[in-house]
Design a protein around this motif. Structure first.
Motif, PDB file in Angstrom:
ATOM      1  N   SER A 105       0.883  -1.202  -0.044  1.00 17.57           N
ATOM      2  CA  SER A 105       0.030  -0.233   0.052  1.00 17.57           C
ATOM      3  C   SER A 105       0.867   1.349   0.030  1.00 17.57           C
ATOM      4  O   SER A 105       0.325   2.386   0.168  1.00 17.57           O
ATOM      5  CB  SER A 105      -1.013   0.067   1.235  1.00 17.57           C
ATOM      6  N   GLY A 106       2.254   1.160  -0.047  1.00 15.74           N
ATOM      7  CA  GLY A 106       3.349   2.147  -0.287  1.00 15.74           C
ATOM      8  C   GLY A 106       3.224   2.904   1.156  1.00 15.74           C
ATOM      9  O   GLY A 106       3.772   4.221   1.189  1.00 15.74           O
TER      10      GLY A 106
ATOM     11  N   GLU B  67      -5.063  -6.561  10.017  1.00 16.35           N
ATOM     12  CA  GLU B  67      -5.380  -4.960   9.862  1.00 16.35           C
ATOM     13  C   GLU B  67      -5.066  -4.485  11.020  1.00 16.35           C
ATOM     14  O   GLU B  67      -4.608  -3.151  11.101  1.00 16.35           O
ATOM     15  CB  GLU B  67      -6.941  -4.902   9.415  1.00 16.35           C
ATOM     16  N   SER B  68      -5.509  -4.919  11.962  1.00 18.56           N
ATOM     17  CA  SER B  68      -5.060  -4.495  13.384  1.00 18.56           C
ATOM     18  C   SER B  68      -3.470  -4.128  13.618  1.00 18.56           C
ATOM     19  O   SER B  68      -2.994  -3.354  14.009  1.00 18.56           O
ATOM     20  CB  SER B  68      -5.708  -5.199  14.684  1.00 18.56           C
ATOM     21  N   LEU B  69      -2.753  -5.290  13.339  1.00 21.09           N
ATOM     22  CA  LEU B  69      -1.319  -5.317  13.649  1.00 21.09           C
ATOM     23  C   LEU B  69      -0.785  -4.261  12.521  1.00 21.09           C
ATOM     24  O   LEU B  69       0.221  -3.978  12.912  1.00 21.09           O
ATOM     25  CB  LEU B  69      -0.845  -6.601  13.424  1.00 21.09           C
ATOM     26  N   LEU B  70      -1.268  -4.130  11.383  1.00 18.10           N
ATOM     27  CA  LEU B  70      -0.687  -3.239  10.426  1.00 18.10           C
ATOM     28  C   LEU B  70      -0.448  -1.782  10.952  1.00 18.10           C
ATOM     29  O   LEU B  70       0.491  -1.039  10.725  1.00 18.10           O
ATOM     30  CB  LEU B  70      -1.687  -3.185   9.066  1.00 18.10           C
ATOM     31  N   GLU B  71      -1.621  -1.309  11.753  1.00 14.28           N
ATOM     32  CA  GLU B  71      -1.521   0.109  12.221  1.00 14.28           C
ATOM     33  C   GLU B  71      -0.819   0.187  13.416  1.00 14.28           C
ATOM     34  O   GLU B  71      -0.275   1.420  13.728  1.00 14.28           O
ATOM     35  CB  GLU B  71      -2.945   0.512  12.627  1.00 14.28           C
ATOM     36  N   LEU B  72      -0.143  -0.923  14.025  1.00 16.80           N
ATOM     37  CA  LEU B  72       0.633  -1.048  15.163  1.00 16.80           C
ATOM     38  C   LEU B  72       2.377  -0.880  14.668  1.00 16.80           C
ATOM     39  O   LEU B  72       2.940  -0.804  15.555  1.00 16.80           O
ATOM     40  CB  LEU B  72       0.495  -1.879  15.962  1.00 16.80           C
ATOM     41  N   LEU B  73       2.471  -0.817  13.214  1.00 17.36           N
ATOM     42  CA  LEU B  73       3.789  -0.915  12.967  1.00 17.36           C
ATOM     43  C   LEU B  73       4.873   0.207  13.021  1.00 17.36           C
ATOM     44  O   LEU B  73       4.026   1.514  12.929  1.00 17.36           O
ATOM     45  CB  LEU B  73       3.866  -1.411  11.258  1.00 17.36           C
ATOM     46  N   PRO B  74       6.013   0.323  13.317  1.00 19.52           N
ATOM     47  CA  PRO B  74       6.505   1.373  13.656  1.00 19.52           C
ATOM     48  C   PRO B  74       7.182   1.973  12.109  1.00 19.52           C
ATOM     49  O   PRO B  74       6.924   1.112  10.921  1.00 19.52           O
ATOM     50  CB  PRO B  74       7.862   0.994  14.152  1.00 19.52           C
ATOM     51  N   ASN B  75       7.643   3.061  11.878  1.00 21.58           N
ATOM     52  CA  ASN B  75       7.840   3.847  10.475  1.00 21.58           C
ATOM     53  C   ASN B  75       6.821   3.572   9.713  1.00 21.58           C
ATOM     54  O   ASN B  75       7.157   3.716   8.212  1.00 21.58           O
ATOM     55  CB  ASN B  75       9.179   3.078  10.171  1.00 21.58           C
ATOM     56  N   LEU B  76       5.644   3.478   9.884  1.00 20.53           N
ATOM     57  CA  LEU B  76       4.493   3.601   9.041  1.00 20.53           C
ATOM     58  C   LEU B  76       4.135   4.964   8.701  1.00 20.53           C
ATOM     59  O   LEU B  76       3.782   5.894   9.288  1.00 20.53           O
ATOM     60  CB  LEU B  76       3.227   3.020   9.561  1.00 20.53           C
ATOM     61  N   ARG B  77       3.784   5.090   7.163  1.00 19.05           N
ATOM     62  CA  ARG B  77       3.700   6.304   6.651  1.00 19.05           C
ATOM     63  C   ARG B  77       2.120   6.409   6.659  1.00 19.05           C
ATOM     64  O   ARG B  77       1.355   5.348   6.576  1.00 19.05           O
ATOM     65  CB  ARG B  77       4.280   6.377   5.249  1.00 19.05           C
TER      66      ARG B  77
END
Length: 447
Positions: free
Chosen positions: A111-112, A433-443
């Motif tokens: 998703s960039g 989907e929940s874990l994606l939003e918890l990632l560090p360095n996420l744009r």
């Protein structure tokens, strides 16, 4: 003809050549051959990964078993687990993008929203998986295999200088190859790339994923054979008059899936609030898991052997319930810390234990016959996967390929639909989907 006319002609020729190379035909050809290369590389690396996990587990499992009977060996086991935890913590500190299963990271890349260096992810994820999975934590190899495969796809795409719009297809192809080699499930790898990673049908992804997935499976089959991961001599068919039990399995799997997801997120939140030094982040789950394993060595690893219980002398329902509770707590303990490891196999094991327990209860009530325990426990695996991940088609095909039988497509579809509807009614967000939003360095999201 002057220099200007000649230059214009050469420019037009170059432009025409570039345009020709970007036609759908040439693009599909590039993705096809790129997928073949990714599949070959992924098949070799994921096979080495699986062999490495077995080798490390071959050291740690006997250590735990000896520690179960001897205090000096127990102290040695605790020291070894603590040391492995420090190594796992260091790997995570060096590359934060290898935490957990790796599937949310692949989704973020597509998703960039995340940039990663494929060679760092490939190397450190491989080593970190050997620590966590070989060290007996309740985690699975399939999520890490997906991220390793995605890194291979990214690397091949960059080395072959694929256009930017083809890079995602190659990453998806690599992810499919990773799942295929990890589960011996090539069709599920392709469908997972389309259903879960992209959420839509893409001809480009289909070409790359099919090539990579089937080639990867072909390579791994030379090492591990062509037998299904879950090979049963005989799984009786579920009679139509017992299909009502599928509704119970679906609802129960939906409830368990909600519990699983909420527990994972709560565990990650709890670790965050503790603000542990980086080296303790891995030591805590390793040492606590070791203490539990010293009391009950059967809990070592993801628990794959528990899936075979109904076929090889089943345990009493209360023991199955205890195994379910302990494995659930152990996966929360391990995965919540953020160290490398996936949830695929643990959630399938939990689903199997859930179905086993429910089917035995129905047998005691006289509502079903004992030969229905095995099929219901296998069907519960797909239902549990669907409730947690919310990818029903992947769940159906995954269990069909893992067991080597497509005779259960109808009951698999029904039980997965029941689990899906239950999870939706409970407003349970899909775990990745929940874990994606918890990632560090996420744009931030595009658009």
């Amino acid at each position: 003809m002057g220099w200007w006319s000649k230059g214009k002609t050469m420019g037009n020729t170059t432009s025409a050549t570039a345009k020709a190379l970007h036609t759908p035909h040439h693009q599909r050809a590039r993705l096809l051959w790129g997928g073949v290369i990714v599949g070959l590389v992924a098949g070799v690396i994921i096979s080495l990964y699986r062999l490495g996990i077995q080798a490390v587990a071959g050291v740690f499992r006997p250590l735990v078993e000896r520690g179960h009977a001897s205090w000096p060996d127990a102290l040695l086991a605790l020291a070894a687990f603590a040391g492995m935890g420090i190594v796992a913590s260091l790997l995570l500190k060096w590359e934060p993008n290898i935490s957990g299963s790796g599937i949310p990271q692949i989704m973020a890349q597509l998703s960039g929203r995340l940039d990663t260096k494929w060679y760092r992810v490939l190397t450190l994820k491989f080593l970190g998986g050997l620590c966590s999975l070989g060290g007996g934590l309740t985690m699975g190899r399939e999520g890490p295999s997906v991220q390793i495969g995605g890194a291979i796809g990214q690397g091949v795409s960059e080395l072959l200088k694929h256009p930017e719009d083809e890079r995602n297809a190659m990453i998806s192809g690599g992810a499919a190859a990773g799942l295929s080699a990890g589960f011996n499930a090539p069709i599920s790898g392709v469908v997972f790339a389309l259903e879960e990673l992209h959420g839509r049908f893409s001809p480009r992804v289909l070409v790359a994923a099919m090539a990579a997935s089937f080639v990867s499976n072909y390579v791994s089959a030379h090492i591990f054979g062509t037998a299904p991961v879950l090979s049963f001599q005989h799984v009786p068919l579920l009679p139509l008059n017992a299909y009502w039990a599928l509704l119970l399995v679906g609802v129960l799997a939906g409830l368990s899936g909600m519990l699983f997801n909420k527990g994972i997120l709560y565990a990650k939140s709890l670790y965050g609030k503790m603000r542990l030094p980086f080296w303790l982040r891995g030591v805590v789950p390793f040492v606590l898991t070791c203490i539990v394993l010293l009391m009950d060595p059967e809990l070592f690893g993801s628990g794959e052997e528990f899936i075979f219980l109904p076929a090889h002398g089943n345990l009493l329902p209360q023991r199955v319930l205890l195994l379910y509770v302990l494995k659930l707590l152990l996966v929360w303990l391990a995965f919540g810390s953020g160290i490398i490891g996936g949830i695929f196999f643990p959630l399938l094991v939990l689903g199997s234990l859930l179905g086993n327990m429910m089917a035995q209860a129905l047998c005691l009530l006289g509502w079903i016959t004992p030969d229905m325990v095995l099929p219901l426990s296998l069907l519960a695996m797909a239902a549990h996967f669907t409730a947690i991940v919310r990818s029903p088609l992947t769940g159906v095909l995954l269990i069909a390929e893992m067991t080597g039988s497509f005779a259960y497509m109808l009951p698999l579809g029904i039980v997965c639909l029941g689990a899906y509807l239950t999870a939706e009614a409970l407003h349970c967000t899909p775990i990745y989907e929940s874990l994606l939003e918890l990632l560090p360095n996420l744009r931030a999201k595009r658009g």
